[in-house]
Design a protein around this motif. Structure first.
Motif, PDB file in Angstrom:
ATOM      1  N   LEU A  21      -2.277  -4.018   1.423  1.00 11.64           N
ATOM      2  CA  LEU A  21      -1.399  -5.148   1.084  1.00 11.64           C
ATOM      3  C   LEU A  21      -0.535  -5.540   2.290  1.00 11.64           C
ATOM      4  O   LEU A  21      -0.307  -6.720   2.548  1.00 11.64           O
ATOM      5  CB  LEU A  21      -0.505  -4.800  -0.117  1.00 11.64           C
ATOM      6  N   GLN A  22      -0.091  -4.511   3.042  1.00  7.67           N
ATOM      7  CA  GLN A  22       0.735  -4.801   4.218  1.00  7.67           C
ATOM      8  C   GLN A  22      -0.103  -5.423   5.324  1.00  7.67           C
ATOM      9  O   GLN A  22       0.293  -6.425   5.931  1.00  7.67           O
ATOM     10  CB  GLN A  22       1.426  -3.520   4.698  1.00  7.67           C
TER      11      GLN A  22
ATOM     12  N   THR B 108       2.411  -8.708   1.091  1.00  3.32           N
ATOM     13  CA  THR B 108       3.767  -8.387   0.648  1.00  3.32           C
ATOM     14  C   THR B 108       4.774  -8.966   1.645  1.00  3.32           C
ATOM     15  O   THR B 108       4.453  -9.227   2.785  1.00  3.32           O
ATOM     16  CB  THR B 108       3.995  -6.871   0.541  1.00  3.32           C
TER      17      THR B 108
ATOM     18  N   ILE C  46      -2.345  -3.033 -10.460  1.00  3.79           N
ATOM     19  CA  ILE C  46      -1.636  -2.605  -9.239  1.00  3.79           C
ATOM     20  C   ILE C  46      -0.699  -1.445  -9.580  1.00  3.79           C
ATOM     21  O   ILE C  46      -0.665  -0.429  -8.886  1.00  3.79           O
ATOM     22  CB  ILE C  46      -0.881  -3.792  -8.602  1.00  3.79           C
TER      23      ILE C  46
ATOM     24  N   MET D  82      -0.944   2.261  -8.071  1.00  5.51           N
ATOM     25  CA  MET D  82       0.128   2.834  -7.260  1.00  5.51           C
ATOM     26  C   MET D  82       0.591   4.185  -7.809  1.00  5.51           C
ATOM     27  O   MET D  82       1.239   4.959  -7.113  1.00  5.51           O
ATOM     28  CB  MET D  82       1.318   1.871  -7.159  1.00  5.51           C
TER      29      MET D  82
ATOM     30  N   ALA E  98      -2.806   5.091  -3.899  1.00  8.43           N
ATOM     31  CA  ALA E  98      -1.535   4.449  -3.570  1.00  8.43           C
ATOM     32  C   ALA E  98      -1.400   4.096  -2.088  1.00  8.43           C
ATOM     33  O   ALA E  98      -1.123   2.937  -1.745  1.00  8.43           O
ATOM     34  CB  ALA E  98      -0.370   5.324  -4.026  1.00  8.43           C
ATOM     35  N   SER E  99      -1.628   5.068  -1.207  1.00 11.11           N
ATOM     36  CA  SER E  99      -1.347   4.775   0.200  1.00 11.11           C
ATOM     37  C   SER E  99      -2.359   3.772   0.759  1.00 11.11           C
ATOM     38  O   SER E  99      -2.002   2.868   1.529  1.00 11.11           O
ATOM     39  CB  SER E  99      -1.285   6.057   1.031  1.00 11.11           C
TER      40      SER E  99
ATOM     41  N   ARG F 208      -1.364   0.301  -0.528  1.00 11.52           N
ATOM     42  CA  ARG F 208      -0.146  -0.185   0.137  1.00 11.52           C
ATOM     43  C   ARG F 208      -0.483  -0.661   1.556  1.00 11.52           C
ATOM     44  O   ARG F 208      -0.072  -1.742   1.980  1.00 11.52           O
ATOM     45  CB  ARG F 208       0.923   0.907   0.159  1.00 11.52           C
TER      46      ARG F 208
END
Ligand code: G1P
Length: 288
Positions: free
Chosen positions: A282-283, A288, A265, A269, A275-276, A279
């Protein structure tokens, strides 16, 4: 001047079964780069040019990985894919690889002893590629500099670990002689918490003198019935200056499943292409 690094890579990688049934643990990728290449890149950045890899049965793909991939290069050249071609060529550019087999699983000390003839009569580094360290200045470089600064013959990378983790590491006893730098007076491999002399754990980077080899040859099996590098270094303390050095950087224990996932991870990232998207995923999935 450190010119050579030894990479023990003969273990069975049982924690990652079944993935490691037929493929070496050292080739598991962090995003797109095998664990062992992370270590090799760190050594390269520290000015080391000779990579000595201690292998065993089923590890041939490590040799292939660090060799020239002639057909692949031809194909990429023909397709005009210069970015990938450069990436593939960079894997072994400017460095020499040497291989020796550890044909019995007798421990880390035994693995390092197998490199004796390839190392010769000079100080050298040991890199355990399970320990992946993301640092501005490569940790091996930090340690080589610390050796020069403190006139040390031996340097051990160290990190403070919580009580429940001390039994998983080599632990040092030392007196602080400079910021984050300890003169080591004793060390013990995987002690119980009661027997641990501190919380300062050895992490997989070492600078060692050639005098470690005769000591390793005379070292009897210790913790877990294996020939321990920690025990051999302990025997050097009387005659050599041994320091523990709290390095700057983030270390991932990629030898455990959790640490390996965390490292993946963290490295994803750092990759602008991933990365984006990662993220957002995960959201969206409420991870997270
Ligand atoms: C080895 C060493 C240990 C050190 C550790 C660092 O143990 O024997 O002293 O603390 O690496 O990762 P292993 O993890 O191979 O059991």
């Amino acid at each position: 001047m450190i010119r050579k690094a030894v990479f023990p890579a003969a273990g069975f990688g049982t924690r990652f079964l079944p993935a490691t049934k037929a493929s070496p643990k050292e080739m598991l990728p962090l995003v797109d780069m095998p664990l062992i290449q992370h270590g090799v890149e760190e050594a390269k950045m520290a000015g080391i040019r000779g990579m000595i890899i201690v292998t065993g049965r089923g590890k041939n793909v490590i040799e292939d990985h660090f060799d020239v991939a002639f057909e692949l290069e031809m194909l990429l050249e023909r397709k005009g894919n210069s970015d990938l071609l450069e990436m593939v060529r960079k894997v072994n550019k400017g460095v020499d690889f040497f291989y020796v087999r550890q044909n019995l699983p007798l421990g880390l000390g035994h693995a390092v002893l197998r490199s004796k003839d390839l190392v010769g009569d000079e100080s050298f580094a040991v890199v355990l590629s399970d320990d992946v360290i993301d640092a501005k200045v490569p940790v091996l470089k930090q340690m080589i500099d610390a050796c020069a600064r403190y006139h040390a013959d031996v340097a051990l990378a160290i990190q403070r670990v919580p009580d429940e983790m001390v039994s998983k590491y080599g632990i040092i006893k030392g007196e602080e002689i400079g910021p984050g730098t300890y003169k080591v007076s004793d060390m013990v491999e995987k002690p119980s918490l009661e027997k641990a002399p501190s919380n300062l754990a050895i992490i997989g980077r070492y600078i060692l003198p050639p005098s470690i080899f005769p000591v390793l040859a005379a070292t009897r099996p210790g913790a877990a019935g294996e020939i321990q590098l920690t025990d051999a270094i302990r025997s050097l303390i009387e005659n050599k200056r041994v320091i523990g050095y709290e390095f700057e950087g983030t270390r991932y224990d990629a030898g455990t499943k959790l640490g390996f996932q965390m490292a993946n991870i963290a490295f994803a990232m750092k990759d602008p292409e991933l990365a984006s998207g990662l993220r957002a995923f995960l959201q969206k999935e409420k991870f997270t």
